[in-house]
Design an enzyme around this catalytic site. Sequence first.
Site, mmCIF file in Angstrom:
data_model
loop_
_atom_site.group_PDB
_atom_site.id
_atom_site.type_symbol
_atom_site.label_atom_id
_atom_site.label_comp_id
_atom_site.label_asym_id
_atom_site.label_seq_id
_atom_site.Cartn_x
_atom_site.Cartn_y
_atom_site.Cartn_z
ATOM 1 N N CYS A 34 -2.155 -1.709 -2.962
ATOM 2 C CA CYS A 34 -1.206 -1.712 -4.227
ATOM 3 C C CYS A 34 -0.125 -2.655 -3.895
ATOM 4 C CB CYS A 34 -0.911 -0.309 -4.721
ATOM 5 S SG CYS A 34 -0.382 0.735 -3.159
ATOM 6 N N GLY A 35 1.357 -1.934 -3.751
ATOM 7 C CA GLY A 35 2.298 -2.714 -3.130
ATOM 8 C C GLY A 35 2.892 -2.261 -1.828
#
Length: 343
Positions: A301-302
């Site tokens: 993800c981030g």
Amino acid sequence: TPLNTPLPAASLRVRPLFVPSSRLSALPRASKLPSLNTPLNTPLHLRGGSGLSSMSASSSSPLVTPEWLRDNLSSCKVLDCSWYLLPQMAPRDAHKEFEAKRIPGALFFDIDTVSDKTSSLPHMMPPAGEFAAACERLGVSRTSHVVVYDGKGQFSSARAWKMFRAFGHENVSILDGGFPAWEALGAPVETSPRKPADGADTKGTYPACDMVAGSVVTMAEVETMVSTSSHQVIDARPRPRFEGSAPEPRPGIESGHIANTICVPWSEVLTPAGAFKPVDELRKVFTDNKVDVSNKVAVTCGSGVSACIVGVALELCGSKDVALYDGAYCEWKTAGKETLKGP
């Protein structure tokens, strides 16, 4: 690292993959753990198929229901693992919310504090000794049944669940629906003064051990995964960020995605109330996004938080040994690796 400070590529450190030590292999597996001070015939309610099933309290299922936790609260170590992505989730404040109210007996587990302080990346997995020390301070032992929750319903508690599992603690569960579901049940809420930094009255006993091999993977390993197709690598960020049409929350990080990764936004595996969707609906989410849950899978993800939500959803659908790319897109992009825009 503050969100408004670009991360210098030169400061990135490629973190080695931990290999289990002999101490880890000597630890009891969840199926052999001692009694949790509750009768073994007490049902553990979890999501399975299209409805609910029951298992003993020693089950390693990712989820427990608010009803089960209410009935077994004295047998569990409950941790509030709330964390909010700011400023996007402002004015939520995890520390102030914990101080105001919490599940009775809960202590605060801070994923920013229990992290690798030598990394320039946010809330990376901590060294084994620091994780063990944090557990002991919170009264958690290797034999404890740990239940984690957060204030949003489901956001950061999956990250804490993954951390426990990565260090070989199998008897850990997520409160499905989190604190909102607990309050909706009308279960007791504690409002007496308590600080996030408070520890347990009695320390736990938590021998440090190395991380389980393959549970967390490095940037180099992800490069191999996507180049050889050895794993399906799933990105849990919202689709506009994945496609490059919306900005990343951290300034200086251009949006887009790693080549040969699949977007399954974390919000798609949850209900509007913040609980995990039934398993038949989760399977459809993955099928619609061309994910084969029987294949080897890694999640990203981030910054390694929302990826864990999709990782739990995969395990609910039967995936085994889902790997987490801890450095995630933030590390990949800051290191100058190639990324793509578009679907």
